[in-house]
Design a protein around this motif. Structure first.
Motif, PDB file in Angstrom:
ATOM      1  N   PRO A  66       0.744  -1.600   0.142  1.00 18.45           N
ATOM      2  CA  PRO A  66      -0.284   0.540  -0.189  1.00 18.45           C
ATOM      3  C   PRO A  66       0.636   0.903   0.047  1.00 18.45           C
ATOM      4  O   PRO A  66       1.869   1.715   0.218  1.00 18.45           O
ATOM      5  CB  PRO A  66      -0.756   0.193   1.504  1.00 18.45           C
ATOM      6  CG  PRO A  66      -0.593  -1.438   1.961  1.00 18.45           C
ATOM      7  CD  PRO A  66       0.628  -2.248   1.566  1.00 18.45           C
ATOM      8  N   GLU A  67       0.659   1.887  -0.829  1.00 17.77           N
ATOM      9  CA  GLU A  67       1.279   3.367  -1.198  1.00 17.77           C
ATOM     10  C   GLU A  67       1.365   3.896   0.536  1.00 17.77           C
ATOM     11  O   GLU A  67       2.236   4.049   0.855  1.00 17.77           O
ATOM     12  CB  GLU A  67      -0.341   4.182  -1.630  1.00 17.77           C
ATOM     13  CG  GLU A  67       0.916   5.852  -1.911  1.00 17.77           C
ATOM     14  CD  GLU A  67      -0.089   6.921  -2.971  1.00 17.77           C
ATOM     15  OE1 GLU A  67       0.478   8.035  -3.038  1.00 17.77           O
ATOM     16  OE2 GLU A  67      -0.363   6.105  -3.493  1.00 17.77           O
ATOM     17  N   TYR A  68       0.582   3.751   1.495  1.00 16.84           N
ATOM     18  CA  TYR A  68       0.817   4.411   2.972  1.00 16.84           C
ATOM     19  C   TYR A  68       2.047   3.819   3.596  1.00 16.84           C
ATOM     20  O   TYR A  68       2.560   4.391   4.392  1.00 16.84           O
ATOM     21  CB  TYR A  68      -0.946   4.727   3.916  1.00 16.84           C
ATOM     22  CG  TYR A  68      -0.826   3.925   4.352  1.00 16.84           C
ATOM     23  CD1 TYR A  68      -0.451   2.968   5.848  1.00 16.84           C
ATOM     24  CD2 TYR A  68      -1.503   2.348   3.882  1.00 16.84           C
ATOM     25  CE1 TYR A  68      -0.519   1.556   6.015  1.00 16.84           C
ATOM     26  CE2 TYR A  68      -1.592   1.305   4.290  1.00 16.84           C
ATOM     27  CZ  TYR A  68      -1.243   0.640   5.684  1.00 16.84           C
ATOM     28  OH  TYR A  68      -1.350  -0.406   5.870  1.00 16.84           O
ATOM     29  N   LEU A  69       2.166   2.549   3.227  1.00 24.19           N
ATOM     30  CA  LEU A  69       3.563   2.395   4.296  1.00 24.19           C
ATOM     31  C   LEU A  69       4.062   2.898   3.551  1.00 24.19           C
ATOM     32  O   LEU A  69       5.254   2.623   4.321  1.00 24.19           O
ATOM     33  CB  LEU A  69       2.620   0.107   3.773  1.00 24.19           C
ATOM     34  CG  LEU A  69       3.754  -0.151   4.806  1.00 24.19           C
ATOM     35  CD1 LEU A  69       3.935   0.011   6.125  1.00 24.19           C
ATOM     36  CD2 LEU A  69       3.694  -1.455   4.378  1.00 24.19           C
ATOM     37  N   LEU A  70       4.681   2.078   2.052  1.00 28.09           N
ATOM     38  CA  LEU A  70       5.846   3.161   1.474  1.00 28.09           C
ATOM     39  C   LEU A  70       5.899   4.415   1.625  1.00 28.09           C
ATOM     40  O   LEU A  70       7.320   4.984   1.960  1.00 28.09           O
ATOM     41  CB  LEU A  70       6.070   3.071   0.200  1.00 28.09           C
ATOM     42  CG  LEU A  70       5.649   1.866  -0.442  1.00 28.09           C
ATOM     43  CD1 LEU A  70       5.644   1.551  -1.958  1.00 28.09           C
ATOM     44  CD2 LEU A  70       7.115   0.540  -0.298  1.00 28.09           C
ATOM     45  N   GLU A  71       4.919   5.502   1.536  1.00 30.51           N
ATOM     46  CA  GLU A  71       5.181   6.667   2.252  1.00 30.51           C
ATOM     47  C   GLU A  71       5.903   7.036   3.692  1.00 30.51           C
ATOM     48  O   GLU A  71       6.588   7.660   4.191  1.00 30.51           O
ATOM     49  CB  GLU A  71       4.287   7.582   2.204  1.00 30.51           C
ATOM     50  CG  GLU A  71       4.003   7.722   0.257  1.00 30.51           C
ATOM     51  CD  GLU A  71       2.511   8.229   0.147  1.00 30.51           C
ATOM     52  OE1 GLU A  71       2.102   8.698   1.617  1.00 30.51           O
ATOM     53  OE2 GLU A  71       1.979   8.603  -0.173  1.00 30.51           O
ATOM     54  N   SER A  72       5.233   6.118   4.941  1.00 31.81           N
ATOM     55  CA  SER A  72       5.608   6.439   5.794  1.00 31.81           C
ATOM     56  C   SER A  72       6.582   4.806   6.514  1.00 31.81           C
ATOM     57  O   SER A  72       7.779   4.953   7.697  1.00 31.81           O
ATOM     58  CB  SER A  72       4.635   5.551   6.764  1.00 31.81           C
ATOM     59  OG  SER A  72       4.442   4.168   6.684  1.00 31.81           O
ATOM     60  N   SER A  73       8.040   4.632   5.441  1.00 29.85           N
ATOM     61  CA  SER A  73       8.493   3.724   5.898  1.00 29.85           C
ATOM     62  C   SER A  73       9.424   4.324   6.067  1.00 29.85           C
ATOM     63  O   SER A  73       9.645   5.992   5.059  1.00 29.85           O
ATOM     64  CB  SER A  73       9.429   2.993   4.490  1.00 29.85           C
ATOM     65  OG  SER A  73       7.941   2.271   4.154  1.00 29.85           O
ATOM     66  N   GLU A  74      11.057   3.855   6.310  1.00 31.05           N
ATOM     67  CA  GLU A  74      12.504   4.161   6.905  1.00 31.05           C
ATOM     68  C   GLU A  74      12.866   4.295   5.081  1.00 31.05           C
ATOM     69  O   GLU A  74      13.091   3.291   4.295  1.00 31.05           O
ATOM     70  CB  GLU A  74      13.427   3.447   7.337  1.00 31.05           C
ATOM     71  CG  GLU A  74      14.602   4.252   8.049  1.00 31.05           C
ATOM     72  CD  GLU A  74      15.612   3.375   8.484  1.00 31.05           C
ATOM     73  OE1 GLU A  74      16.560   3.271   8.327  1.00 31.05           O
ATOM     74  OE2 GLU A  74      14.514   3.049   9.317  1.00 31.05           O
ATOM     75  N   TYR A  75      13.364   5.384   4.448  1.00 29.30           N
ATOM     76  CA  TYR A  75      13.950   5.984   2.655  1.00 29.30           C
ATOM     77  C   TYR A  75      15.304   5.416   3.093  1.00 29.30           C
ATOM     78  O   TYR A  75      16.004   5.946   3.974  1.00 29.30           O
ATOM     79  CB  TYR A  75      13.945   6.467   1.985  1.00 29.30           C
ATOM     80  CG  TYR A  75      12.223   7.310   2.018  1.00 29.30           C
ATOM     81  CD1 TYR A  75      12.203   6.782   0.638  1.00 29.30           C
ATOM     82  CD2 TYR A  75      10.801   7.272   3.179  1.00 29.30           C
ATOM     83  CE1 TYR A  75      10.980   6.947  -0.163  1.00 29.30           C
ATOM     84  CE2 TYR A  75       9.871   7.483   1.923  1.00 29.30           C
ATOM     85  CZ  TYR A  75      10.160   7.010   0.495  1.00 29.30           C
ATOM     86  OH  TYR A  75       8.731   7.326  -0.078  1.00 29.30           O
ATOM     87  N   LEU A  76      15.550   4.510   2.341  1.00 30.68           N
ATOM     88  CA  LEU A  76      17.111   4.128   2.326  1.00 30.68           C
ATOM     89  C   LEU A  76      18.284   5.358   1.609  1.00 30.68           C
ATOM     90  O   LEU A  76      19.016   4.778   1.277  1.00 30.68           O
ATOM     91  CB  LEU A  76      17.705   2.597   2.351  1.00 30.68           C
ATOM     92  CG  LEU A  76      17.042   1.573   2.577  1.00 30.68           C
ATOM     93  CD1 LEU A  76      17.044   0.451   2.630  1.00 30.68           C
ATOM     94  CD2 LEU A  76      17.587   1.733   4.579  1.00 30.68           C
ATOM     95  N   ASP A  77      17.467   5.345   0.338  1.00 35.50           N
ATOM     96  CA  ASP A  77      18.138   6.293  -0.372  1.00 35.50           C
ATOM     97  C   ASP A  77      17.245   8.082  -0.456  1.00 35.50           C
ATOM     98  O   ASP A  77      16.707   8.453   0.067  1.00 35.50           O
ATOM     99  CB  ASP A  77      17.985   5.254  -2.117  1.00 35.50           C
ATOM    100  CG  ASP A  77      16.740   5.689  -3.033  1.00 35.50           C
ATOM    101  OD1 ASP A  77      15.711   5.836  -1.865  1.00 35.50           O
ATOM    102  OD2 ASP A  77      15.988   5.457  -3.750  1.00 35.50           O
TER     103      ASP A  77
END
Length: 81
Positions: A66-77
């Motif tokens: 889900p988009e909300y999960l990716l948006e709230s993720s810890e970004y590695l780049d």
């Protein structure tokens, strides 16, 4: 409900869902790849030495999670900055 740590590399379009205590470093001893044809992408399950599921790697993450999960993720780049 427990918080789950999710990391996302937008450049690689890969996410990792951690199912372990964030304070404890758990080593994966076995990886089980799910059938790409069955799931329509690559999803790998990581297990510890006792056979417990410790994490899920999802490639082509923007089409599987889900988009909300990716948006709230810890970004590695820098893709999420």
């Amino acid at each position: 409900m427990a918080d789950v740590r999710v990391t996302y590399d937008k450049t690689a379009n890969a996410a990792y869902v951690y199912l372990t205590d964030p304070q404890v470093r758990t080593k994966s001893s076995r990886m089980y790849p799910c059938d790409p044809v069955e799931v329509g992408g690559v999803i790998n399950l990581d297990f510890d030495e006792q056979g417990r599921l410790i994490g899920i790697e999802v490639l082509a993450a923007n089409s599987k999670l889900p988009e909300y999960l990716l948006e709230s993720s810890e970004y590695l780049d820098a893709g999420g900055a």
